[in-house]
Each structure stands twice: as structure tokens, then as C-alpha cells.
Design a protein around this motif. Structure first.
Motif, PDB file in Angstrom:
ATOM      1  N   LEU A 114      71.133  47.304  47.965  1.00  0.00           N
ATOM      2  CA  LEU A 114      71.486  48.595  48.081  1.00  0.00           C
ATOM      3  C   LEU A 114      70.938  49.683  48.277  1.00  0.00           C
ATOM      4  O   LEU A 114      71.534  50.589  47.931  1.00  0.00           O
ATOM      5  CB  LEU A 114      71.982  48.587  46.076  1.00  0.00           C
ATOM      6  CG  LEU A 114      72.620  47.546  45.892  1.00  0.00           C
ATOM      7  CD1 LEU A 114      72.647  47.666  44.416  1.00  0.00           C
ATOM      8  CD2 LEU A 114      73.997  47.826  46.329  1.00  0.00           C
ATOM      9  N   ASP A 115      69.513  49.276  48.726  1.00  0.00           N
ATOM     10  CA  ASP A 115      68.621  50.924  48.969  1.00  0.00           C
ATOM     11  C   ASP A 115      69.031  52.286  48.050  1.00  0.00           C
ATOM     12  O   ASP A 115      68.811  53.082  48.352  1.00  0.00           O
ATOM     13  CB  ASP A 115      68.751  51.392  50.035  1.00  0.00           C
ATOM     14  CG  ASP A 115      68.187  52.372  50.529  1.00  0.00           C
ATOM     15  OD1 ASP A 115      66.691  52.076  50.836  1.00  0.00           O
ATOM     16  OD2 ASP A 115      68.224  53.199  51.788  1.00  0.00           O
ATOM     17  N   ILE A 116      68.556  51.854  46.652  1.00  0.00           N
ATOM     18  CA  ILE A 116      68.213  52.650  45.376  1.00  0.00           C
ATOM     19  C   ILE A 116      66.937  53.092  44.918  1.00  0.00           C
ATOM     20  O   ILE A 116      66.840  53.015  43.620  1.00  0.00           O
ATOM     21  CB  ILE A 116      69.048  52.060  44.176  1.00  0.00           C
ATOM     22  CG1 ILE A 116      68.275  50.526  44.464  1.00  0.00           C
ATOM     23  CG2 ILE A 116      70.699  51.827  44.723  1.00  0.00           C
ATOM     24  CD1 ILE A 116      69.806  50.321  42.890  1.00  0.00           C
ATOM     25  N   TYR A 117      65.768  52.431  45.523  1.00  0.00           N
ATOM     26  CA  TYR A 117      64.699  52.301  45.286  1.00  0.00           C
ATOM     27  C   TYR A 117      63.576  53.358  46.815  1.00  0.00           C
ATOM     28  O   TYR A 117      63.382  52.848  47.562  1.00  0.00           O
ATOM     29  CB  TYR A 117      64.136  50.519  45.276  1.00  0.00           C
ATOM     30  CG  TYR A 117      62.465  51.409  44.856  1.00  0.00           C
ATOM     31  CD1 TYR A 117      61.745  51.623  43.630  1.00  0.00           C
ATOM     32  CD2 TYR A 117      61.188  50.803  45.684  1.00  0.00           C
ATOM     33  CE1 TYR A 117      60.489  51.812  43.053  1.00  0.00           C
ATOM     34  CE2 TYR A 117      60.683  50.816  45.017  1.00  0.00           C
ATOM     35  CZ  TYR A 117      59.545  51.368  43.659  1.00  0.00           C
ATOM     36  OH  TYR A 117      58.145  50.882  42.990  1.00  0.00           O
ATOM     37  N   ASP A 118      62.980  54.085  46.092  1.00  0.00           N
ATOM     38  CA  ASP A 118      62.558  54.871  47.162  1.00  0.00           C
ATOM     39  C   ASP A 118      60.849  55.714  46.200  1.00  0.00           C
ATOM     40  O   ASP A 118      60.148  56.129  44.933  1.00  0.00           O
ATOM     41  CB  ASP A 118      62.632  56.670  46.916  1.00  0.00           C
ATOM     42  CG  ASP A 118      61.682  57.838  47.811  1.00  0.00           C
ATOM     43  OD1 ASP A 118      60.929  56.939  48.651  1.00  0.00           O
ATOM     44  OD2 ASP A 118      61.903  59.289  47.525  1.00  0.00           O
ATOM     45  N   SER A 119      60.194  54.086  47.737  1.00  0.00           N
ATOM     46  CA  SER A 119      58.618  53.970  47.093  1.00  0.00           C
ATOM     47  C   SER A 119      57.736  55.260  47.126  1.00  0.00           C
ATOM     48  O   SER A 119      56.083  54.325  46.452  1.00  0.00           O
ATOM     49  CB  SER A 119      58.221  52.721  48.111  1.00  0.00           C
ATOM     50  OG  SER A 119      58.342  53.006  49.084  1.00  0.00           O
ATOM     51  N   VAL A 120      57.849  56.209  47.986  1.00  0.00           N
ATOM     52  CA  VAL A 120      57.312  57.443  47.737  1.00  0.00           C
ATOM     53  C   VAL A 120      57.200  58.282  46.380  1.00  0.00           C
ATOM     54  O   VAL A 120      58.484  58.886  46.124  1.00  0.00           O
ATOM     55  CB  VAL A 120      57.263  57.879  49.050  1.00  0.00           C
ATOM     56  CG1 VAL A 120      56.933  59.419  49.175  1.00  0.00           C
ATOM     57  CG2 VAL A 120      57.518  57.513  49.925  1.00  0.00           C
ATOM     58  N   GLU A 121      56.327  58.950  46.046  1.00  0.00           N
ATOM     59  CA  GLU A 121      55.942  58.834  44.673  1.00  0.00           C
ATOM     60  C   GLU A 121      55.245  60.024  44.801  1.00  0.00           C
ATOM     61  O   GLU A 121      54.479  60.788  45.197  1.00  0.00           O
ATOM     62  CB  GLU A 121      55.450  58.323  42.931  1.00  0.00           C
ATOM     63  CG  GLU A 121      54.752  59.297  42.294  1.00  0.00           C
ATOM     64  CD  GLU A 121      53.821  58.881  41.329  1.00  0.00           C
ATOM     65  OE1 GLU A 121      52.947  59.231  40.045  1.00  0.00           O
ATOM     66  OE2 GLU A 121      53.601  57.514  41.355  1.00  0.00           O
ATOM     67  N   PRO A 122      56.667  61.395  44.625  1.00  0.00           N
ATOM     68  CA  PRO A 122      55.831  62.613  44.567  1.00  0.00           C
ATOM     69  C   PRO A 122      54.284  63.127  43.720  1.00  0.00           C
ATOM     70  O   PRO A 122      54.000  62.523  42.514  1.00  0.00           O
ATOM     71  CB  PRO A 122      56.659  63.481  44.985  1.00  0.00           C
ATOM     72  CG  PRO A 122      57.707  62.995  43.810  1.00  0.00           C
ATOM     73  CD  PRO A 122      57.405  61.297  44.465  1.00  0.00           C
ATOM     74  N   SER A 123      53.647  64.001  44.506  1.00  0.00           N
ATOM     75  CA  SER A 123      52.631  65.141  43.681  1.00  0.00           C
ATOM     76  C   SER A 123      53.240  65.203  43.041  1.00  0.00           C
ATOM     77  O   SER A 123      54.218  66.301  43.009  1.00  0.00           O
ATOM     78  CB  SER A 123      51.708  65.366  45.020  1.00  0.00           C
ATOM     79  OG  SER A 123      51.938  65.998  45.113  1.00  0.00           O
TER      80      SER A 123
END
Length: 448
Positions: A114-123
Motif C-alpha cells: 500500500l506504500d503507507i510507510y515513509d522510513s525517513v524520520e525528519p530531524s
């Protein structure tokens, strides 16, 4: 965040312990989350917070008796205590003839991507800059005199579900958001408005400067509002910020528990026309990057895109296993749940399909009408469909926005409102539940 396989292994071990302790069947849910949020007002930081949670829920069945317990402690000693407690509870509660997990042949083994996870955590700096840019853009607009503050946040969650019928599944999700609230005018003539953006991926957020300027523009347009006269047979137009609330009232009336209790004004409406011709309302748990997308429901059943309303006709109730059994039907895969309670039916990415007219075309023949941009309070009778809500927005005269309006009440009956509803062409997916601008004819507006 711990891997999904770690959560699934823990849940499967927990279910084994529950069965060894006397449960006939069981299911367990693990919800892990991490979130970071920053808020500022007038350029000064008000908060920068990070929160982590780890919640575990176990549901067991002994015959037709069932109990649910939850805990934030997943240590071996805590799990043993959890099992002991829930088994003791399940032995003494009243029987529920509709309780039970899914049969083995009902569970799904196919999990769509489903492409519902962005693995990049913003600082933290990135969140601070998003909020700062948003608020500064709003305050730079002439006429804006104060700020209610800006906030930027991020979060991710891991959800795992396992059951003694053989189901085991897990998925990760994420979310980013930016919001700002500002005030225009001076002293007694001040008006407030806001704007925001939310998305699964940070790259899909609306530009912070655009959000700030939109919020400022909305606040300025609301200055010097009038209270409308009380009028009948008025066309009310709902902005997309509030139009999905109409679908929300419908959903509340077609969930299985409301139908089973006989407390819904739509209880006799299945397979009947309740909206105008051409109206389609869809629920899509597999929407790409959808804010409420999920690969399976809260009981391990497969879920799918479904037309709830098709060409105005109500095609289905929203059902979990329990409510489906009560009605002699099959679950529609709409079960939703937390760690501390039984599943209940609810929609995922619900939306009303766009119509053919632009918002300008939708209102051009309205001699007098009300364009609603905010709502407050609610008096909706689920048994009769009688509807009354406080509202603010703009008055329509001769097909154009004339002046801002406040302290109004809009009223009607939802059955009539559904049948007299026309959607515009401006559907945008900004929320978990989305609708375009909609027009409803024949309503009452109460004011002076």
C-alpha cells in the motif's frame, strides 16, 4: 522501531500461553508508535516533544464468554500476569452468542502493498523549520494581527495482529502534518482561521508557505461577519473542509451495531436509493498512500475497495464478525480495533466521487444561500435523521459569495438532505474521509 516479525512472534507466544491456560481461542494485537511534534507561537517555541508507546492487547474466548485486557509492559512476568487476569475475567462474564474469532477459512493470507510507510524520520530542525516557515508566511500577510500558533509533527506506527485460527499479519504506517492558526483584525472584530496539510510521506505535504498564506487569507475574509436571517428552503453549500461530515452521519447509520439494535434511520434502506442519481460513495482500504489504508481488517479478514453508495443506492452495511453474525450476514472486512476493546466496524479511506460541476458552477444559480466553511456543535438524531448544527461561512447572493456569516444554525432531515445533494468536481484527498464541495437544497438556516 522493533521489526514486525518480533511483534508477531511475541503475539503467537502469547496466544499459546492463553490456550494452555484454558482459552478455547484467542487473538492478540500489538501497537507500537513513535511521534515527534513541535509547536511555536509568534516565533517562540512552545514544545518539542517525542513520545513512544508500546501497547499490547489480548482477547480470549471460553465458550461464548470473552474478555479483553491490555498492557504497556511486554516483559515475561507481565505477560504471564496478563494471561492469568484475562482468563479469570473470561470465566465469569456473561455469554455473548455472537462472539468469536474468524474461522480459519475466513482469514486472509494475502497482504497488498500500500506504500503507507515513509522510513525517513525528519530531524527536529526540519520540523521546526516547517512550523517556522508556515507561521512566518501567515504573519507576513497584511491584516493578520496575531497567531494561534503553528505545529509540525511526524509519527510512525507498527501494527501486528495474530490469532489462534492461524492468522498472523503486520504492517507499518507513517504520517507527517503541518498546521497554523492565525487571527485577523483588532480587539472585538478579530476572526480566526487555519489551514493544514497531512500526508503519509513528508514529500507529499503542501508547501509550508502556501499553508500559511491560505490560513491568513481565510482569516481576513471572515472579518465583519453578519448573522443571517432565519429562512426556509435555502441551498446550503458545504466546503470540502466540512462536507465529509455528511458522509459521517450516513456511516453512523449503516454500521452493523446500529442496524442490529434498530436505532438507525436507515435500518430499512439496504438496496434502496437514499442519495440522488449519480452519487457514488466509496471505501478503499487499499488506496495508495492513503491516510487510513491497511492491508487487512482488525479481525484478520481481507478487505477491499467497495462502493457503499452506487448511483444513489445503499449497497451494504459496515460489518464486523460480531455484528454480521447478529444480522445473519457475512463480515464486510470493516472491523477496527484498539488494544483494550472488541472490534467494531468503521470505514477506512471513505470518499464521495466528484461530480461534473465546478464549485463556481454549483452556486451560480443560487439567489440566496449559505456557503459553510466551519461547523460546531451537533444535534443529530440517529433514530429519525433530524439534523441541526451550528455553522459559519459566507452568504451567497445571486450566485456569488457576498459577505461572511457567523452564529448561524443549519437544519433539515438527513433523508431529505441525501436525496437533494449535488457534489462538485473538486475532490481532493486531504483527510481520512473526503468529499468535494457539495450543495444541499431545501434546508433551513436560522439566525436573526
Amino acid at each position: 522501531m522493533p521489526s514486525s516479525s518480533d511483534s508477531q512472534n511475541l503475539l503467537e507466544d502469547l496466544i499459546k500461553k492463553a490456550k494452555a491456560a484454558g482459552a478455547d481461542s484467542a487473538d492478540a494485537l500489538m501497537f507500537r508508535s513513535v511521534s515527534v511534534s513541535h509547536a511555536q507561537r509568534l516565533g517562540k517555541m512552545e514544545k518539542l516533544e517525542r513520545e513512544e508507546s508500546n501497547d499490547l492487547g489480548l482477547r480470549v474466548f471460553i465458550g461464548k464468554r470473552n474478555a479483553v485486557v491490555s498492557s504497556s509492559d511486554s516483559s515475561p512476568a507481565a505477560i504471564d500476569e496478563l494471561v492469568e487476569r484475562v482468563i479469570s475475567m473470561a470465566r465469569v462474564v456473561p455469554e455473548d452468542p455472537y462472539a468469536g474469532i474468524a474461522d480459519a477459512e475466513q482469514i486472509t493470507k494475502s497482504f497488498p502493498e500500500l506504500d503507507i510507510y515513509d522510513s525517513v524520520e525528519p530531524s527536529a530542525d526540519e520540523l521546526i523549520n516547517r512550523a517556522k516557515e508556515c507561521e512566518e508566511a501567515a504573519l507576513s500577510v497584511e491584516g493578520i494581527t496575531n497567531s494561534g500558533g503553528a505545529e509540525a509533527s511526524w509519527g510512525e506506527a507498527s501494527i501486528a495482529l495474530a490469532a489462534s485460527n492461524g492468522f498472523s499479519g503486520a504492517y507499518n504506517s507513517s504520517g507527517h502534518s503541518i498546521s497554523v492558526s492565525v487571527l485577523a483584525g483588532e480587539k472585538e472584530t478579530m476572526e480566526r482561521d487555519y489551514d493544514f496539510s497531512s500526508a503519509v510521506y513528508g514529500g507529499d505535504l503542501t508547501n509550508p508557505t502556501e499553508i500559511g498564506k491560505n490560513a491568513a487569507d481565510k482569516a481576513i475574509k471572515r472579518l465583519n461577519p453578519r448573522k443571517p436571517d432565519t429562512l426556509n428552503d435555502i441551498s446550503v453549500v458545504y466546503d470540502p473542509r466540512v462536507s465529509s461530515s455528511i458522509m459521517g452521519h450516513m456511516i453512523g447509520a449503516i454500521t452493523g451495531p446500529a442496524i442490529a439494535r434498530g436505532t438507525s434511520f436507515l435500518k430499512e434502506s439496504l438496496n434502496k436509493k437514499i442519495f440522488a442519481d449519480g452519487i457514488n460513495i466509496v471505501d478503499d482500504p487499499h488506496l495508495h498512500r492513503g491516510l487510513r489504508s491497511k492491508p487487512f481488517d482488525g479481525e484478520g479478514l481481507g478487505n477491499r475497495k467497495q462502493n457503499i453508495i452506487e448511483d444513489g443506492v445503499l449497497l451494504t452495511w459496515l460489518l464486523s464478525l460480531s455484528s454480521a453474525r447478529q444480522l445473519g450476514l457475512q463480515s464486510t472486512g470493516h472491523a477496527s480495533r484498539g488494544t483494550s476493546g472488541n472490534p467494531s466496524p468503521s470505514p477506512t479511506n471513505l470518499y464521495m466521487e466528484a461530480g461534473k460541476l465546478s464549485p463556481v458552477e454549483l452556486i451560480k444559480d443560487i439567489k440566496q444561500g449559505f456557503f459553510v466553511t466551519e461547523m460546531m456543535g451537533s444535534s443529530v438524531n440517529g433514530l429519525t435523521g433530524d439534523y441541526s448544527r451550528g455553522a459559519g461561512g459566507y452568504w451567497i447572493e445571486n450566485g456569488e459569495i457576498a459577505y461572511p456569516v457567523s452564529e448561524a444554525t443549519i437544519a433539515g432531515n438527513l433523508k431529505d438532505m441525501f436525496l437533494n445533494l449535488t457534489p462538485a468536481s473538486d475532490l481532493v484527498f486531504r483527510y481520512g474521509s473526503n468529499a468535494p464541495t457539495i450543495r444541499i437544497d431545501g434546508m433551513t438556516v436560522a439566525g436573526n
